[in-house]
Design an enzyme around this catalytic site. Structure first.
Site, PDB file in Angstrom:
ATOM      1  N   LYS A   1       0.840  -1.196   0.000  1.00 33.50           N
ATOM      2  CA  LYS A   1       0.000   0.000   0.000  1.00 33.50           C
ATOM      3  C   LYS A   1       0.878   1.249   0.000  1.00 33.50           C
ATOM      4  CE  LYS A   1      -3.619   2.163   2.883  1.00 33.50           C
ATOM      5  NZ  LYS A   1      -4.416   1.985   4.116  1.00 33.50           N
TER       6      LYS A   1
ATOM      7  N   SER B   1      -9.072   2.774   3.431  1.00 34.44           N
ATOM      8  CA  SER B   1      -8.125   3.340   2.490  1.00 34.44           C
ATOM      9  C   SER B   1      -7.266   2.291   1.789  1.00 34.44           C
ATOM     10  CB  SER B   1      -7.209   4.332   3.224  1.00 34.44           C
ATOM     11  OG  SER B   1      -6.455   3.677   4.238  1.00 34.44           O
TER      12      SER B   1
ATOM     13  N   SER C   1      -9.813   0.841   7.753  1.00 31.57           N
ATOM     14  CA  SER C   1      -9.219   0.769   6.419  1.00 31.57           C
ATOM     15  C   SER C   1      -8.640  -0.581   6.025  1.00 31.57           C
ATOM     16  CB  SER C   1      -8.138   1.840   6.275  1.00 31.57           C
ATOM     17  OG  SER C   1      -8.715   3.119   6.295  1.00 31.57           O
TER      18      SER C   1
END
Length: 498
Positions: free
Chosen positions: A75, A151, A175
């Site tokens: 990520k 996210s 997230s």
């Protein structure tokens, strides 16, 4: 180059076993992952920074570890990879290249994973939908008109589309769990302090953020947490290590659990019927497995919680701006950020120390009340989200909201936006959507989203289990039971790389 066509018949541990035994090479796995990325990524925009050539060099001499030679995606937020650009989903960080790996990334490498790209994330991870202006929106393989969540949306979309069996994720308000729910995956948010986040960046969001992965299988998640957990020199938040490995919890004889469950909207105003149906269906499954389920209404002062959480996150965004300016050596301006992000930064600057202290006090009192309520139970079951995966664009500011945000950006100290009613009104849609996830970030408890329900339109609806502080092994043991009782590994999204 040669590829391994049977790639998705194995989870990450299964692929590593093949590499270790010499049945498949790490290069073959990598080329399969790259081919799958090139096939589906144009439609979902999950991978925003390929690292193919670097990964090809690594694949020639894979590192020994539980995930030896397994392709992996990182990520593009918080996790620093030395020598590779990290933008945190923001134009402001364009061209920023960390000089060293974060501890989190070092542990991925030590586990044998081969990182071959970075995944899409909203700007600074502040929304539960992955739609950054800088790199463009990410889409859900189960329905490309919907968001994969945020996210960690890029990571979850990549796993759901069959690019990788597991990818990195972080969770400050849901997230890990939100994208896992949206994409039909397993996602565990560990206990606060379980996975170190330093040393290059401060512990974010007042300690709310936890880092781990999203995966298809429970055992990948458990073995990964074994590899990631543990203190290191200089770590601020330290907790006792587990007495046994998390992997061993998967084979442990199931214990009869007392599980509270709720269909209360919690931080939202209503719970979608498919979310409610999933909870009630899961209760029946748990009871058939011998567990005791008790309906409860968790204690939360909705508006007070929303306001306190917003004060802390906005204050954190103001600090994020200041830290970015220090790190990059230049002043940030409105054109460097999305309108909403800049407004939140300005709003964060408008709160004074007393506002922040009061928000911290409220969250401490909430935590004590919540944990007292939790004391009789081994876990709490809710839906992960208050709604179905939201449409792409569903959380974007309306034209009127955009004007209000721009007006806020020009006020010297945030003006009326500090008022509680304004903050609650502005966040209404967001808190209706992710109405269940945030309490565990505040209390630091472990929580997992388990893919146990799909609605009549084949849209995944995750079920969330929150556990006692420090007791991930109980959740993993339960997840292994659920995975066996109601398997999900063979479910494939309509948009899937084969």
């Amino acid at each position: 180059m040669a590829r391994f066509k049977e790639y998705d018949q194995y989870d990450a541990l299964g692929l590593a076993d093949l590499v270790r035994s010499g049945q498949v090479s790490a290069s073959e796995l990598l080329e399969e992952s790259i081919a799958r990325t090139e096939k589906v990524n144009p439609a979902i925009n999950a991978v925003i920074r390929p690292m193919y050539e670097h990964a090809r060099l690594q694949a020639k001499q894979p590192k020994e570890g539980p995930f030896m030679g397994v392709p992996f995606l990182l990520k593009d937020l918080i996790a620093s990879y030395a020598g590779v650009e990290m933008t945190n989903g923001s134009r402001f960080y364009r061209g920023f290249v960390p000089a060293e790996d974060s501890e989190y990334v070092k542990r991925f490498k030590r586990a044998g994973l081969n990182i071959f790209g970075k995944t899409n994330t909203p700007e600074f991870g502040i929304t539960p939908s992955t739609e950054p202006e800088f790199t463009g929106p990410c889409r859900n393989p189960w329905d490309t008109l919907r968001s994969p969540g945020g996210s960690s949306g890029g990571s979850a979309a990549a796993v759901a589309a069959g690019i990788v069996p597991m990818a990195s994720a972080s969770d400050g308000g849901g997230s890990i769990r939100i994208p896992a729910s949206c994409c039909g995956l397993f996602g565990m948010k560990p206990t606060r302090g379980r996975v170190p986040s330093g040393p290059d960046l401060p512990d974010g969001w007042f300690g709310f953020i936890a880092e781990h992965v999203v995966s298809r299988s429970v055992r990948d998640s458990a073995h990964m947490l074994d590899a990631l957990q543990g203190n290191y020199p200089g770590q601020v938040m330290r907790i006792a290590p587990p007495t046994k490995s998390y992997a061993s919890a998967l084979d442990k004889k199931p214990k009869k659990l007392k599980i509270a469950y709720s269909v209360d909207p919690l931080l939202g105003e209503q719970l979608h019927q498919d979310c409610k149906a999933g909870v009630l269906e899961t209760v029946k499954l748990l009871e058939s497995m011998g567990h005791t389920c008790v309906e409860v209404r968790p204690p939360v002062a909705r508006e007070d919680f929303i306001y306190a959480y917003s004060v802390l996150v906005c204050s954190e965004m103001a600090a994020t701006l200041a830290e970015g300016e220090r790190l990059l050596g230049r002043a940030g301006k409105s054109s460097d950020f999305e309108t909403r992000t800049w407004a939140l930064m300005k709003l964060g600057r408008s709160f004074h120390g007393g506002d922040v202290a009061q928000a911290v006090w409220f969250m401490n009192m909430f935590t004590r009340q919540w944990l007292s309520f939790f004391e009789p139970y081994d876990a709490l079951l809710t839906s992960t989200l208050g709604e179905l995966p939201i449409a792409v664009g569903g959380l974007r500011p309306t034209p009127r909201e955009t004007l209000e945000l721009k007006a806020l950006s020009y006020l010297p100290i945030g003006g009326i936006a500090k008022q509680k009613d304004f903050v609650i009104k502005s966040g209404k849609r967001l808190y209706n959507y992710c109405s269940q996830t945030m309490p565990a970030n505040v209390t630091g408890q472990p929580a997992m989203s388990v893919p146990l329900h799909w609605n009549d339109n084949n849209i995944p609806v995750g079920m969330m289990f929150t556990g006692r502080f420090g007791e991930e092994e109980v959740l993993f043991n339960l997840a292994a039971q659920l995975e066996q009782a109601k398997p999900w590994a063979d479910r494939r999204a309509p948009l899937y790389a084969v």
